[in-house]
Write a protein that holds these residues in place. Structure first.
Motif, mmCIF file in Angstrom:
data_model
loop_
_atom_site.group_PDB
_atom_site.id
_atom_site.type_symbol
_atom_site.label_atom_id
_atom_site.label_comp_id
_atom_site.label_asym_id
_atom_site.label_seq_id
_atom_site.Cartn_x
_atom_site.Cartn_y
_atom_site.Cartn_z
ATOM 1 N N LEU A 61 5.551 5.299 1.941
ATOM 2 C CA LEU A 61 4.983 6.502 2.575
ATOM 3 C C LEU A 61 5.517 7.704 1.820
ATOM 4 O O LEU A 61 6.743 7.841 1.666
ATOM 5 C CB LEU A 61 5.480 6.595 4.012
ATOM 6 C CG LEU A 61 4.565 6.203 5.148
ATOM 7 C CD1 LEU A 61 5.313 6.308 6.460
ATOM 8 C CD2 LEU A 61 3.313 7.060 5.203
ATOM 9 N N VAL A 62 4.629 8.570 1.354
ATOM 10 C CA VAL A 62 5.044 9.699 0.532
ATOM 11 C C VAL A 62 4.478 10.996 1.096
ATOM 12 O O VAL A 62 3.263 11.096 1.308
ATOM 13 C CB VAL A 62 4.509 9.579 -0.919
ATOM 14 C CG1 VAL A 62 5.193 10.575 -1.835
ATOM 15 C CG2 VAL A 62 4.672 8.185 -1.462
ATOM 16 N N LYS A 109 -6.995 12.933 10.534
ATOM 17 C CA LYS A 109 -7.833 11.959 9.818
ATOM 18 C C LYS A 109 -6.912 10.986 9.096
ATOM 19 O O LYS A 109 -5.889 11.382 8.531
ATOM 20 C CB LYS A 109 -8.705 12.713 8.789
ATOM 21 C CG LYS A 109 -9.656 11.851 8.015
ATOM 22 C CD LYS A 109 -11.025 11.759 8.654
ATOM 23 C CE LYS A 109 -11.965 10.923 7.809
ATOM 24 N NZ LYS A 109 -13.238 10.667 8.466
ATOM 25 N N LYS A 110 -7.263 9.710 9.117
ATOM 26 C CA LYS A 110 -6.562 8.737 8.285
ATOM 27 C C LYS A 110 -7.598 7.865 7.624
ATOM 28 O O LYS A 110 -8.646 7.576 8.221
ATOM 29 C CB LYS A 110 -5.547 7.925 9.092
ATOM 30 C CG LYS A 110 -6.055 7.211 10.307
ATOM 31 C CD LYS A 110 -4.903 6.572 11.077
ATOM 32 C CE LYS A 110 -5.380 6.217 12.476
ATOM 33 N NZ LYS A 110 -4.336 5.908 13.404
ATOM 34 N N GLY A 111 -7.320 7.493 6.377
ATOM 35 C CA GLY A 111 -8.291 6.656 5.685
ATOM 36 C C GLY A 111 -8.133 6.720 4.182
ATOM 37 O O GLY A 111 -7.091 7.140 3.659
ATOM 38 N N LEU A 112 -9.198 6.323 3.513
ATOM 39 C CA LEU A 112 -9.186 6.288 2.050
ATOM 40 C C LEU A 112 -9.232 7.709 1.497
ATOM 41 O O LEU A 112 -9.787 8.611 2.143
ATOM 42 C CB LEU A 112 -10.415 5.522 1.547
ATOM 43 C CG LEU A 112 -10.546 4.072 2.005
ATOM 44 C CD1 LEU A 112 -11.897 3.495 1.587
ATOM 45 C CD2 LEU A 112 -9.402 3.239 1.423
ATOM 46 N N PRO A 113 -8.689 7.921 0.266
ATOM 47 C CA PRO A 113 -8.734 9.262 -0.321
ATOM 48 C C PRO A 113 -10.130 9.884 -0.321
ATOM 49 O O PRO A 113 -10.297 11.050 -0.003
ATOM 50 C CB PRO A 113 -8.213 9.034 -1.745
ATOM 51 C CG PRO A 113 -7.310 7.849 -1.623
ATOM 52 C CD PRO A 113 -7.911 6.979 -0.567
ATOM 53 N N ILE A 151 -4.445 7.820 3.202
ATOM 54 C CA ILE A 151 -3.888 9.150 3.477
ATOM 55 C C ILE A 151 -3.838 9.369 4.987
ATOM 56 O O ILE A 151 -4.783 8.997 5.705
ATOM 57 C CB ILE A 151 -4.772 10.252 2.842
ATOM 58 C CG1 ILE A 151 -4.892 10.057 1.328
ATOM 59 C CG2 ILE A 151 -4.202 11.646 3.152
ATOM 60 C CD1 ILE A 151 -5.851 11.031 0.652
ATOM 61 N N LEU A 152 -2.731 9.974 5.446
ATOM 62 C CA LEU A 152 -2.670 10.486 6.825
ATOM 63 C C LEU A 152 -2.688 12.002 6.711
ATOM 64 O O LEU A 152 -1.809 12.587 6.078
ATOM 65 C CB LEU A 152 -1.369 10.071 7.517
ATOM 66 C CG LEU A 152 -1.031 8.582 7.629
ATOM 67 C CD1 LEU A 152 0.304 8.395 8.350
ATOM 68 C CD2 LEU A 152 -2.133 7.840 8.381
ATOM 69 N N GLU A 185 0.829 -1.212 0.000
ATOM 70 C CA GLU A 185 0.000 0.000 0.000
ATOM 71 C C GLU A 185 0.865 1.264 0.000
ATOM 72 O O GLU A 185 1.901 1.318 0.685
ATOM 73 C CB GLU A 185 -0.924 0.012 1.209
ATOM 74 C CG GLU A 185 -1.996 -1.052 1.097
ATOM 75 C CD GLU A 185 -3.050 -1.010 2.199
ATOM 76 O OE1 GLU A 185 -4.021 -1.774 2.080
ATOM 77 O OE2 GLU A 185 -2.901 -0.237 3.167
ATOM 78 N N LEU A 186 0.401 2.238 -0.756
ATOM 79 C CA LEU A 186 1.071 3.546 -0.787
ATOM 80 C C LEU A 186 0.229 4.521 0.038
ATOM 81 O O LEU A 186 -0.955 4.712 -0.246
ATOM 82 C CB LEU A 186 1.209 4.019 -2.233
ATOM 83 C CG LEU A 186 2.023 5.281 -2.490
ATOM 84 C CD1 LEU A 186 2.678 5.226 -3.882
ATOM 85 C CD2 LEU A 186 1.211 6.558 -2.362
ATOM 86 N N THR A 187 0.850 5.053 1.066
ATOM 87 C CA THR A 187 0.151 5.998 1.953
ATOM 88 C C THR A 187 0.773 7.374 1.797
ATOM 89 O O THR A 187 1.995 7.517 1.841
ATOM 90 C CB THR A 187 0.269 5.531 3.425
ATOM 91 O OG1 THR A 187 -0.301 4.232 3.531
ATOM 92 C CG2 THR A 187 -0.428 6.479 4.379
ATOM 93 N N SER A 188 -0.068 8.371 1.598
ATOM 94 C CA SER A 188 0.436 9.744 1.513
ATOM 95 C C SER A 188 0.278 10.440 2.855
ATOM 96 O O SER A 188 -0.717 10.221 3.558
ATOM 97 C CB SER A 188 -0.335 10.547 0.462
ATOM 98 O OG SER A 188 -0.102 10.006 -0.810
ATOM 99 N N ILE A 189 1.264 11.276 3.179
ATOM 100 C CA ILE A 189 1.153 12.136 4.365
ATOM 101 C C ILE A 189 0.941 13.549 3.841
ATOM 102 O O ILE A 189 1.759 14.060 3.066
ATOM 103 C CB ILE A 189 2.441 12.098 5.214
ATOM 104 C CG1 ILE A 189 2.813 10.650 5.570
ATOM 105 C CG2 ILE A 189 2.278 12.932 6.476
ATOM 106 C CD1 ILE A 189 4.134 10.539 6.325
#
Ligand code: ATP
Length: 261
Positions: A187-188, A213-217, A203-204, A30-34
């Motif tokens: 993590l990007v 908030k963290k979750g789906l776009p 997304i974080l 999974e790719l998670t954006s901060i």
């Protein structure tokens, strides 16, 4: 599948608290954006995970059997490399393989570096000195160096900030493909919310050193939430091509009065 459990990360600089109780679980593939406003702690968080700065709390990285993975499994690409080395582009990327190198550079190392330079359109710059590259070219080379190390965790701090439109897509396409194909955790840190919408699995959203908030776009890129955090009226819509666009309309407080001297 690898798993990263971040528990209660906290960071202070000279008694100023920058990050407070950051907790999240990140999964392989999974790719998670901060995301979040300037100065809100995104780089500090990514550096804490890379263990480049001291933090409170814990980051535990485990493989599919629950065994701990070492710090060597993590590659960190900083916002901008200020390295003044005379090393060539090829040598810089080869450094990504430093963990495997013995007294001799093997053919498979050369092949891996050559392929990476090809993938990122850098082959013609192979023998050019790194210190003479443009900002965008440096960003691409640093990304190539991180990827040839085959990290289990890829941490990218604003990897597209100096790149033109084509290279922005290229770098994020490659990061996404790498994540899916190898099962890595990526993590990007990104400011461009259209790119965030397009590439993120999760997304974080950070504000004042906390995850708000963290979750789906679709859940995080909510106009009311973005307005509250960024203090700007935004329009979130889906283009004819099916891409989510986030357009800033106007600040909800006059820009001048928000400047603190
Ligand atoms: N080494 C340091 N010493 C003191 N303060 C620091 C240090 N590093 C970061 N900070 C402070 O921590 C806060 C968060 O910085 P950080 O770089 O993590 O923000 P960011 O969200 O990545 O910002 P940006 O979007 O502008 O890159 C800022 O107020 C910054 O001044």
């Amino acid at each position: 599948m690898i798993n990263m459990k971040i528990s209660n990360i906290g960071v202070s600089f000279q008694n100023k608290t920058v990050l407070k109780d950051i907790s999240a679980v990140l999964k392989g593939g999974e790719l998670t954006s901060i995301i979040g406003p300037n100065g809100t702690g995104k780089t500090t968080l990514i550096k804490s995970i890379a263990r480049l700065i001291k933090s409170r709390g814990d980051v535990v990285l485990t493989d599919s059997h629950g065994n701990s993975l070492s710090k060597n499994s993590i590659a960190y690409v900083p916002q901008m490399s200020t390295t003044t080395t005379e090393l060539s582009v090829f040598e810089m990327v080869l450094l990504g393989r430093v963990k495997d190198l013995t007294w001799k550079v093997e053919k498979h190392h050369i092949d891996a570096v050559t392929q990476m330079l090809k993938d990122l359109g850098l082959l013609s710059l192979s023998y050019f000195p790194f210190c003479k590259l443009s900002g965008g070219q440096r960003q691409l080379v640093t990304m190539a160096q991180a990827l040839v190390s085959k990290p289990k965790v890829l941490l990218l701090d604003e990897p597209t900030s100096a790149l033109d439109l084509r290279h922005q897509l290229q770098v994020l396409d490659i990061a996404q493909q790498y994540t899916k194909q190898t099962g890595a955790i990526t993590l990007v840190v990104l400011h461009d919310l259209a790119l965030v919408a397009r590439y993120s699995d999760n997304i974080l959203l950070l504000h004042d050193g906390k995850i708000v908030k963290k979750g789906l776009p679709k859940d995080v890129l909510d106009p009311n939430l973005l307005q509250e955090v960024y203090k700007v009226e935004v329009d979130v819509s889906v283009s004819n091509g099916g891409y989510t666009t986030v357009t800033p309309i106007r600040p909800i407080i006059p820009i001048r009065s928000s400047i603190v001297c």
